[in-house]
Enzyme design. Structure first.
Site, mmCIF file in Angstrom:
data_model
loop_
_atom_site.group_PDB
_atom_site.id
_atom_site.type_symbol
_atom_site.label_atom_id
_atom_site.label_comp_id
_atom_site.label_asym_id
_atom_site.label_seq_id
_atom_site.Cartn_x
_atom_site.Cartn_y
_atom_site.Cartn_z
ATOM 1 C CG ASN A 84 -0.237 -0.289 2.684
ATOM 2 O OD1 ASN A 84 0.528 -1.254 2.656
ATOM 3 N ND2 ASN A 84 -0.391 0.904 3.643
ATOM 4 C CB ALA A 102 -16.525 -1.386 -1.730
ATOM 5 C CB CYS A 116 -4.432 2.747 8.478
ATOM 6 S SG CYS A 116 -5.462 2.298 7.067
#
Length: 384
Positions: free
Chosen positions: A150, A199, A324
């Site tokens: 990521n 999603a 995050c």
């Protein structure tokens, strides 16, 4: 100009996704577990979305279990596999650059008596297949390696990992949050037993994801309650978001190949210009095996947050790492794992992540701003 280049953190939902979410909130608002016609109408959207998603990764619809997002999916895959197979063994293999949803779950399992091997990566962020093979023990029950990172965008050899795990009878889980929609994923050909996805990384709604569970795999139940999701994951269905997820996948499948080529062209243009014109800059991650939308640079002599805020004042949204952990104030564990060749004594590592909605004009503007911002901050820095 305002330029959004933080699509690895989240993406702008398609207009059609927002429309179907509104439709399900307004018209198909009934509990999808109810047996009356209102409930059955809501349930149709869920099952349609399940079929769309299953087709994307070559799975059966029954193998798709909806969750609140990839963090839950990662937790469930790893905990569920560990607890169900603890009598066979207590050894898990993962990598040093996984998302914290995986790393923190593994850390907690270590406190509960499981043994975890954290594979190192090379300077590009790739695991070594030989080291993976050497790490396998008789009591190894799970391998969890992300499909693509990521932060630095490096794509891992998940097909090879799947083959190794399959031959040894070891479960293979992959966090595919960044990979789905940007590269082909076939759970059958890649021998993937468990796959996590969200999603909102593919222009869908936030707060919904799925865990693919191969029909041959049994996990401990993650959430007790009602009988939703074949009694594997309890909780009232988030029908609007699930339908939105399905719509995002439907749209993505129609244009994925063209979108990837377009984004790759912007990515390479960005990378080539910066590496050519901004000295003392490192590209983090593999140049060859890289996600189409990921760019991660380290700039010598600059502090990360100052650089991020300077770009924000110019209307450019990017990230110093994973969204995050953006508020943690800690150094990126991913950049740290790449070794000293990817570091300066003082340097800012910044991630730019693109989408199909970005334009060349936006990239040109970002390059212009980036160059003068680096020059200005370096003049002010005592470390350059």
């Amino acid at each position: 100009m305002r330029v959004y280049l933080d699509n690895a953190a989240t993406t702008r939902p398609y207009n059609e996704v927002r429309e179907i979410v509104d439709e399900y909130n307004d018209k198909y608002y009934a509990n999808a577990s109810s047996l009356h016609s209102f409930g059955r109408e809501a349930r149709k959207g869920i099952e349609w979305a399940r079929e769309e998603i299953a087709g994307l990764i070559n799975a059966s619809p029954r193998e798709i279990i909806f969750t609140s997002g990839a963090t839950e999916s990662d937790n469930w895959a790893i905990r569920g596999a560990a607890y169900h197979n603890k009598n066979k063994g207590r050894h898990i293999i993962t990598s040093a650059i996984e998302h914290h949803a995986v790393l923190h779950t593994c850390s907690q399992l270590e406190k509960e008596g499981f043994d975890v091997t954290y594979l190192p990566v090379d300077s590009d962020g790739n695991i070594n297949i030989r080291e993976l093979k050497d790490a396998i023990r008789e009591d190894t029950i799970l391998i969890s390696i992300m499909a693509a990172n990521n932060e630095i965008g490096t794509i891992e050899p998940i097909k090879e990992i799947g083959e190794i795990a399959g031959k040894k009878g070891i479960l293979f889980h992959t966090d595919a949050v960044q990979a789905v929609g940007k590269m082909d994923i076939d759970v059958d050909k890649m021998n993937i037993d468990l796959l996590s996805m969200s999603a909102h990384k593919i222009h869908g709604p936030k707060g919904v994801g799925f865990l693919y569970i191969n029909k041959k795999v049994i996990l401990d139940v993650f959430m007790q309650g009602g009988g939703q999701e074949r009694a594997l994951r309890a909780g009232t269905y988030n029908a609007p978001s699930i339908a939105g997820f399905g719509k995002a996948v439907e749209i993505m499948k129609k244009s994925m190949s063209d979108d990837v080529k377009y984004i790759e062209k912007l990515r390479d243009y960005f990378i080539d210009d910066i590496l050519k014109n901004v000295p003392d800059t490192i590209l983090n991650g593999s140049r060859e095996h890289r996600l189409c939308n990921n760019i991660n640079f380290t700039f010598k002599g600059i502090e990360g947050e100052a650089f991020l805020y300077a770009l924000d004042l110019e209307g450019i949204a990017c990230s110093t790492g994973s969204a995050c952990t953006a508020d943690s104030g800690s150094e990126s564990h991913v950049i740290d794992a790449l070794g000293d060749s990817n570091k300066f004594e003082v340097g800012a590592s910044v991630r730019f992540s693109l989408s199909k909605f970005n334009t060349k004009e936006e990239i040109d503007y970002t390059i212009e701003v980036l160059k003068r911002t680096v020059e200005r901050l370096r003049k002010l820095s005592p470390f350059y």
